[in-house]
Design a protein around this motif. Sequence first.
Motif, short mmCIF file in Angstrom:
data_model
loop_
_atom_site.label_atom_id
_atom_site.label_comp_id
_atom_site.label_asym_id
_atom_site.label_seq_id
_atom_site.Cartn_x
_atom_site.Cartn_y
_atom_site.Cartn_z
N ALA A 16 0.83 -1.21 0.00
CA ALA A 16 0.00 0.00 0.00
C ALA A 16 0.87 1.26 0.00
CB ALA A 16 -0.93 0.00 1.21
N GLU A 17 1.94 1.26 0.78
CA GLU A 17 2.84 2.41 0.83
C GLU A 17 3.51 2.63 -0.52
OE1 GLU A 17 5.18 5.60 2.17
OE2 GLU A 17 3.44 4.68 3.12
N LEU A 18 4.02 1.57 -1.12
CA LEU A 18 4.68 1.69 -2.43
C LEU A 18 3.69 2.13 -3.50
CD1 LEU A 18 7.04 -1.41 -2.44
CD2 LEU A 18 7.69 1.00 -2.27
N THR A 19 2.48 1.59 -3.46
CA THR A 19 1.45 1.97 -4.42
C THR A 19 1.18 3.47 -4.34
OG1 THR A 19 0.43 -0.21 -4.31
CG2 THR A 19 -0.93 1.58 -5.15
N GLY A 20 1.05 3.98 -3.11
CA GLY A 20 0.82 5.41 -2.94
C GLY A 20 1.97 6.25 -3.44
N ARG A 21 3.20 5.81 -3.18
CA ARG A 21 4.37 6.56 -3.64
C ARG A 21 4.50 6.54 -5.16
NH1 ARG A 21 9.33 6.30 0.50
NH2 ARG A 21 8.15 6.53 2.42
N ILE A 22 4.28 5.37 -5.75
CA ILE A 22 4.38 5.26 -7.21
C ILE A 22 3.33 6.13 -7.89
CG2 ILE A 22 4.02 3.68 -9.15
CD1 ILE A 22 5.36 1.51 -7.34
N ALA A 23 2.13 6.17 -7.33
CA ALA A 23 1.05 6.96 -7.92
C ALA A 23 1.37 8.46 -7.91
CB ALA A 23 -0.25 6.70 -7.17
N LEU A 24 2.31 8.89 -7.06
CA LEU A 24 2.65 10.31 -6.96
C LEU A 24 3.90 10.71 -7.75
CD1 LEU A 24 1.89 10.87 -3.18
CD2 LEU A 24 0.46 11.47 -5.14
N ILE A 25 4.55 9.76 -8.42
CA ILE A 25 5.75 10.08 -9.20
C ILE A 25 5.35 10.97 -10.37
CG2 ILE A 25 7.57 9.14 -10.69
CD1 ILE A 25 7.50 6.62 -8.92
N THR A 26 6.10 12.05 -10.54
CA THR A 26 5.82 12.98 -11.65
C THR A 26 7.04 13.13 -12.54
OG1 THR A 26 6.47 14.90 -10.35
CG2 THR A 26 4.14 14.30 -10.30
N MET B 201 3.69 16.26 -14.72
CA MET B 201 2.65 15.30 -15.07
C MET B 201 2.89 14.01 -14.30
SD MET B 201 0.98 17.00 -17.41
CE MET B 201 0.01 15.80 -18.29
N LEU B 202 1.80 13.33 -13.95
CA LEU B 202 1.95 12.03 -13.30
C LEU B 202 2.64 11.07 -14.26
CD1 LEU B 202 -1.50 11.63 -11.53
CD2 LEU B 202 0.71 12.10 -10.47
N ALA B 203 3.57 10.29 -13.74
CA ALA B 203 4.32 9.34 -14.57
C ALA B 203 3.49 8.12 -14.93
CB ALA B 203 5.59 8.92 -13.85
N VAL B 204 2.53 7.78 -14.11
CA VAL B 204 1.65 6.63 -14.39
C VAL B 204 0.21 7.08 -14.30
CG1 VAL B 204 3.30 4.89 -13.58
CG2 VAL B 204 1.67 5.87 -11.98
N SER C 88 -2.34 4.85 -13.66
CA SER C 88 -2.98 4.06 -12.60
C SER C 88 -1.99 3.02 -12.10
CB SER C 88 -4.25 3.38 -13.10
OG SER C 88 -3.93 2.37 -14.04
N VAL C 89 -2.25 2.52 -10.93
CA VAL C 89 -1.44 1.45 -10.34
C VAL C 89 -2.39 0.32 -10.00
CG1 VAL C 89 0.08 0.80 -8.45
CG2 VAL C 89 0.20 3.12 -9.38
N ASP C 90 -2.19 -0.81 -10.65
CA ASP C 90 -3.05 -1.97 -10.42
C ASP C 90 -2.32 -2.97 -9.54
OD1 ASP C 90 -5.02 -0.94 -12.14
OD2 ASP C 90 -4.07 -1.88 -13.88
N ARG C 91 -3.02 -3.50 -8.58
CA ARG C 91 -2.44 -4.51 -7.71
C ARG C 91 -2.66 -5.88 -8.35
NH1 ARG C 91 -4.06 -3.22 -1.61
NH2 ARG C 91 -2.02 -4.09 -1.16
N LEU C 92 -1.62 -6.71 -8.31
CA LEU C 92 -1.71 -8.06 -8.85
C LEU C 92 -1.96 -9.04 -7.72
CD1 LEU C 92 1.38 -8.15 -11.23
CD2 LEU C 92 -1.01 -7.95 -11.88
N SER C 93 -2.63 -10.12 -8.05
CA SER C 93 -2.72 -11.23 -7.11
C SER C 93 -1.36 -11.91 -7.09
CB SER C 93 -3.79 -12.22 -7.57
OG SER C 93 -3.39 -12.80 -8.81
N ALA C 94 -1.14 -12.78 -6.12
CA ALA C 94 0.12 -13.52 -6.07
C ALA C 94 0.31 -14.32 -7.36
CB ALA C 94 0.15 -14.43 -4.85
N GLU C 95 -0.77 -14.92 -7.84
CA GLU C 95 -0.70 -15.71 -9.07
C GLU C 95 -0.35 -14.82 -10.26
OE1 GLU C 95 -3.95 -17.87 -11.84
OE2 GLU C 95 -3.91 -18.56 -9.75
#
Length: 70
Positions: free
Chosen positions: A11-21, A29-32, A34-41
Amino acid sequence: MPVESAPGVVAELTGRIALITSDVDGRQMLAVSSVDRLSAEGGRAVIAESRAAYIAEYGDPAWSLIVGGC
């Protein structure tokens, strides 16, 4: 130092990645988009595909360690 759970770290990394500009024509501009979470599989599938592509391009790093490691 507090010990974090894997979901907390994700969750922390997802939040940080979403704020990369990045600077585009003088604007931040935002670098991404959206950030999608993957299942383990899903994560294992991505790793397997990436490893296969790496081996196709550069060869198997484990094999080169065995051959050149002596």
